[in-house]
Design a protein around this motif. Structure first.
Motif, PDB file in Angstrom:
ATOM      1  N   GLY A 139     -13.570 -16.400  -6.230  1.00 25.12           N
ATOM      2  CA  GLY A 139     -14.408 -15.731  -5.241  1.00 25.12           C
ATOM      3  C   GLY A 139     -14.862 -14.369  -5.738  1.00 25.12           C
ATOM      4  O   GLY A 139     -14.665 -14.019  -6.905  1.00 25.12           O
ATOM      5  N   GLU A 140     -15.461 -13.594  -4.853  1.00 28.22           N
ATOM      6  CA  GLU A 140     -16.046 -12.324  -5.251  1.00 28.22           C
ATOM      7  C   GLU A 140     -15.560 -11.153  -4.393  1.00 28.22           C
ATOM      8  O   GLU A 140     -16.209 -10.106  -4.341  1.00 28.22           O
ATOM      9  N   SER A 141     -14.416 -11.294  -3.750  1.00 28.52           N
ATOM     10  CA  SER A 141     -13.930 -10.219  -2.895  1.00 28.52           C
ATOM     11  C   SER A 141     -13.413  -9.054  -3.730  1.00 28.52           C
ATOM     12  O   SER A 141     -13.016  -9.213  -4.890  1.00 28.52           O
ATOM     13  N   GLU A 142     -13.407  -7.869  -3.123  1.00 24.99           N
ATOM     14  CA  GLU A 142     -12.911  -6.673  -3.814  1.00 24.99           C
ATOM     15  C   GLU A 142     -11.420  -6.808  -4.126  1.00 24.99           C
ATOM     16  O   GLU A 142     -10.966  -6.407  -5.202  1.00 24.99           O
ATOM     17  N   ALA A 143     -10.671  -7.385  -3.185  1.00 28.33           N
ATOM     18  CA  ALA A 143      -9.228  -7.557  -3.377  1.00 28.33           C
ATOM     19  C   ALA A 143      -8.943  -8.486  -4.560  1.00 28.33           C
ATOM     20  O   ALA A 143      -8.025  -8.231  -5.359  1.00 28.33           O
ATOM     21  N   GLU A 144      -9.734  -9.538  -4.697  1.00 28.99           N
ATOM     22  CA  GLU A 144      -9.544 -10.477  -5.802  1.00 28.99           C
ATOM     23  C   GLU A 144      -9.831  -9.794  -7.137  1.00 28.99           C
ATOM     24  O   GLU A 144      -9.117  -9.984  -8.122  1.00 28.99           O
ATOM     25  N   GLU A 145     -10.858  -8.962  -7.153  1.00 32.67           N
ATOM     26  CA  GLU A 145     -11.213  -8.247  -8.376  1.00 32.67           C
ATOM     27  C   GLU A 145     -10.090  -7.287  -8.785  1.00 32.67           C
ATOM     28  O   GLU A 145      -9.720  -7.192  -9.960  1.00 32.67           O
ATOM     29  N   ILE A 146      -9.544  -6.571  -7.811  1.00 33.08           N
ATOM     30  CA  ILE A 146      -8.438  -5.655  -8.094  1.00 33.08           C
ATOM     31  C   ILE A 146      -7.215  -6.416  -8.584  1.00 33.08           C
ATOM     32  O   ILE A 146      -6.548  -6.015  -9.542  1.00 33.08           O
ATOM     33  N   PHE A 147      -6.935  -7.539  -7.922  1.00 40.11           N
ATOM     34  CA  PHE A 147      -5.764  -8.335  -8.292  1.00 40.11           C
ATOM     35  C   PHE A 147      -5.872  -8.826  -9.739  1.00 40.11           C
ATOM     36  O   PHE A 147      -4.917  -8.713 -10.520  1.00 40.11           O
ATOM     37  N   VAL A 148      -7.014  -9.376 -10.105  1.00 43.93           N
ATOM     38  CA  VAL A 148      -7.193  -9.927 -11.453  1.00 43.93           C
ATOM     39  C   VAL A 148      -7.221  -8.832 -12.514  1.00 43.93           C
ATOM     40  O   VAL A 148      -6.557  -8.936 -13.554  1.00 43.93           O
ATOM     41  N   ASN A 149      -7.948  -7.751 -12.251  1.00 44.56           N
ATOM     42  CA  ASN A 149      -8.122  -6.704 -13.261  1.00 44.56           C
ATOM     43  C   ASN A 149      -6.906  -5.786 -13.411  1.00 44.56           C
ATOM     44  O   ASN A 149      -6.566  -5.367 -14.518  1.00 44.56           O
ATOM     45  N   GLU A 150      -6.257  -5.475 -12.290  1.00 43.21           N
ATOM     46  CA  GLU A 150      -5.169  -4.501 -12.348  1.00 43.21           C
ATOM     47  C   GLU A 150      -3.778  -5.126 -12.416  1.00 43.21           C
ATOM     48  O   GLU A 150      -2.824  -4.452 -12.819  1.00 43.21           O
ATOM     49  N   TYR A 151      -3.666  -6.372 -12.041  1.00 44.35           N
ATOM     50  CA  TYR A 151      -2.347  -7.012 -12.037  1.00 44.35           C
ATOM     51  C   TYR A 151      -2.276  -8.174 -13.033  1.00 44.35           C
ATOM     52  O   TYR A 151      -1.415  -8.190 -13.911  1.00 44.35           O
ATOM     53  N   VAL A 152      -3.181  -9.134 -12.903  1.00 44.42           N
ATOM     54  CA  VAL A 152      -3.143 -10.292 -13.811  1.00 44.42           C
ATOM     55  C   VAL A 152      -3.422  -9.859 -15.248  1.00 44.42           C
ATOM     56  O   VAL A 152      -2.666 -10.189 -16.172  1.00 44.42           O
ATOM     57  N   ALA A 153      -4.476  -9.124 -15.446  1.00 49.23           N
ATOM     58  CA  ALA A 153      -4.852  -8.699 -16.803  1.00 49.23           C
ATOM     59  C   ALA A 153      -3.812  -7.776 -17.425  1.00 49.23           C
ATOM     60  O   ALA A 153      -3.596  -7.799 -18.644  1.00 49.23           O
ATOM     61  N   GLU A 154      -3.143  -6.991 -16.602  1.00 49.44           N
ATOM     62  CA  GLU A 154      -2.146  -6.032 -17.090  1.00 49.44           C
ATOM     63  C   GLU A 154      -0.731  -6.606 -17.087  1.00 49.44           C
ATOM     64  O   GLU A 154       0.214  -5.942 -17.544  1.00 49.44           O
ATOM     65  N   GLY A 155      -0.564  -7.819 -16.589  1.00 47.44           N
ATOM     66  CA  GLY A 155       0.768  -8.417 -16.520  1.00 47.44           C
ATOM     67  C   GLY A 155       1.700  -7.654 -15.591  1.00 47.44           C
ATOM     68  O   GLY A 155       2.913  -7.575 -15.827  1.00 47.44           O
ATOM     69  N   LYS A 156       1.155  -7.115 -14.534  1.00 44.26           N
ATOM     70  CA  LYS A 156       1.906  -6.263 -13.609  1.00 44.26           C
ATOM     71  C   LYS A 156       2.238  -7.013 -12.320  1.00 44.26           C
ATOM     72  O   LYS A 156       1.344  -7.571 -11.678  1.00 44.26           O
ATOM     73  N   GLU A 157       3.515  -7.035 -11.974  1.00 46.26           N
ATOM     74  CA  GLU A 157       3.927  -7.720 -10.753  1.00 46.26           C
ATOM     75  C   GLU A 157       3.420  -6.973  -9.510  1.00 46.26           C
ATOM     76  O   GLU A 157       3.407  -5.741  -9.477  1.00 46.26           O
ATOM     77  N   VAL A 158       3.039  -7.718  -8.515  1.00 43.79           N
ATOM     78  CA  VAL A 158       2.587  -7.107  -7.257  1.00 43.79           C
ATOM     79  C   VAL A 158       3.809  -6.625  -6.475  1.00 43.79           C
ATOM     80  O   VAL A 158       4.757  -7.389  -6.271  1.00 43.79           O
ATOM     81  N   PRO A 159       3.835  -5.367  -6.051  1.00 49.37           N
ATOM     82  CA  PRO A 159       5.003  -4.847  -5.314  1.00 49.37           C
ATOM     83  C   PRO A 159       5.005  -5.277  -3.845  1.00 49.37           C
ATOM     84  O   PRO A 159       4.848  -4.461  -2.936  1.00 49.37           O
ATOM     85  N   TRP A 160       5.190  -6.573  -3.621  1.00 50.32           N
ATOM     86  CA  TRP A 160       5.230  -7.074  -2.258  1.00 50.32           C
ATOM     87  C   TRP A 160       6.422  -6.480  -1.504  1.00 50.32           C
ATOM     88  O   TRP A 160       7.491  -6.267  -2.071  1.00 50.32           O
ATOM     89  N   LYS A 161       6.245  -6.236  -0.237  1.00 46.08           N
ATOM     90  CA  LYS A 161       7.317  -5.703   0.610  1.00 46.08           C
ATOM     91  C   LYS A 161       7.954  -6.870   1.354  1.00 46.08           C
ATOM     92  O   LYS A 161       7.258  -7.645   2.019  1.00 46.08           O
ATOM     93  N   ILE A 162       9.278  -7.003   1.232  1.00 42.74           N
ATOM     94  CA  ILE A 162       9.983  -8.183   1.736  1.00 42.74           C
ATOM     95  C   ILE A 162      10.431  -7.984   3.184  1.00 42.74           C
ATOM     96  O   ILE A 162      11.273  -7.134   3.473  1.00 42.74           O
ATOM     97  N   TYR A 163       9.870  -8.763   4.073  1.00 41.67           N
ATOM     98  CA  TYR A 163      10.209  -8.659   5.493  1.00 41.67           C
ATOM     99  C   TYR A 163      11.667  -9.038   5.766  1.00 41.67           C
ATOM    100  O   TYR A 163      12.303  -8.483   6.650  1.00 41.67           O
ATOM    101  N   SER A 164      12.176 -10.003   5.036  1.00 43.64           N
ATOM    102  CA  SER A 164      13.478 -10.589   5.368  1.00 43.64           C
ATOM    103  C   SER A 164      14.598 -10.174   4.420  1.00 43.64           C
ATOM    104  O   SER A 164      15.636 -10.820   4.371  1.00 43.64           O
ATOM    105  N   ARG A 165      14.409  -9.091   3.665  1.00 43.02           N
ATOM    106  CA  ARG A 165      15.451  -8.663   2.717  1.00 43.02           C
ATOM    107  C   ARG A 165      16.704  -8.207   3.460  1.00 43.02           C
ATOM    108  O   ARG A 165      16.669  -7.299   4.278  1.00 43.02           O
ATOM    109  N   GLN A 166      17.817  -8.857   3.161  1.00 45.80           N
ATOM    110  CA  GLN A 166      19.083  -8.544   3.803  1.00 45.80           C
ATOM    111  C   GLN A 166      19.742  -7.327   3.147  1.00 45.80           C
ATOM    112  O   GLN A 166      19.387  -6.955   2.029  1.00 45.80           O
TER     113      GLN A 166
END
Length: 218
Positions: free
Chosen positions: A104-131
């Motif tokens: 697709g062509e969304s801004e979020a997709e572009e950021i994800f591919v260029n800044e995370y996928v291309a750089e091999g950088k894990e997304v810092p997801w926040k875990i709702y259920s972390r004990q």
């Protein structure tokens, strides 16, 4: 009439300390009590939770519906590894299988591919259920062993089209999903909170015992 009697009569008329309380005074006391109680409840039930929890958005919004339609089922992203451990939040490697190039062509997709996928950088997801760190939880024991459905603890998140804000306790650092939205700990559904009492109640109902402390606390 004696001097003592005159003084007593004066106290009764003025309602001074040591004399009877007039009806007007008792009404004022009751009013102050009601106002104070209402203010205390408002602070404890409305203001305090807003101060206790910080609120933030996830790095990216995420539609479970869209991804479920694309990959077929939940197990494609959330699965058990060969050693029995559970892969909760998908890693970048899993995402890259579909998002190595832009979808697709969304801004979020572009950021994800260029800044995370291309750089091999894990997304810092926040875990709702972390004990808490002192708690050991086995998905294998509950899902594969006991045959529980994901929704029993996580609700209908698999049908969500966006991610809710992440709320974190400023003191403990844990997600509000552990305690639950209700400050009193009251819940309507099995997935409304993830406290030790909830685990114990479920174990008691299904197994006849809450179990030993060391089963969950290592």
């Amino acid at each position: 009439m004696s001097l003592t009697g005159e003084k007593q009569t004066g106290r009764e008329q003025t309602g001074s300390p040591g004399g009877p309380v007039k009806k007007g005074d008792s009404g004022l006391v009751a009013l102050f009590f009601i106002v104070g109680l209402a203010a205390s409840l408002a602070i404890g039930w409305i203001v305090f939770p807003k101060l206790l929890y910080s609120k933030s958005e996830q790095p990216f919004d995420f539609s479970h519906v869209t991804h479920a339609d694309a990959v077929g089922d939940c197990d494609s992203c959330h699965f058990f590894r060969e050693d029995g451990t559970y892969a909760g939040v998908p890693t970048l490697e899993q995402c890259t299988e579909c998002h190595e190039e832009m979808q697709g062509e969304s801004e979020a997709e572009e950021i994800f591919v260029n800044e995370y996928v291309a750089e091999g950088k894990e997304v810092p997801w926040k875990i709702y259920s972390r004990q808490p760190d002192c708690v050991f939880f086995s998905h294998a024991a509950h899902v594969q062993g006991a045959g529980m459905e994901c929704a029993e603890c996580h609700g209908d998140i698999g049908e969500s089209e966006s991610l809710k804000p992440y709320e974190e306790n400023r003191i403990t650092g844990y997600s509000r999903d552990i305690w639950g939205k209700n400050i009193a700990g009251i819940k309507k559904n099995s997935w409304d909170r993830m406290k030790m009492d909830d685990c114990g109640a479920c174990h008691k109902e299904t197994m006849g015992s809450k179990g030993a402390c060391f089963q969950c606390h290592k």
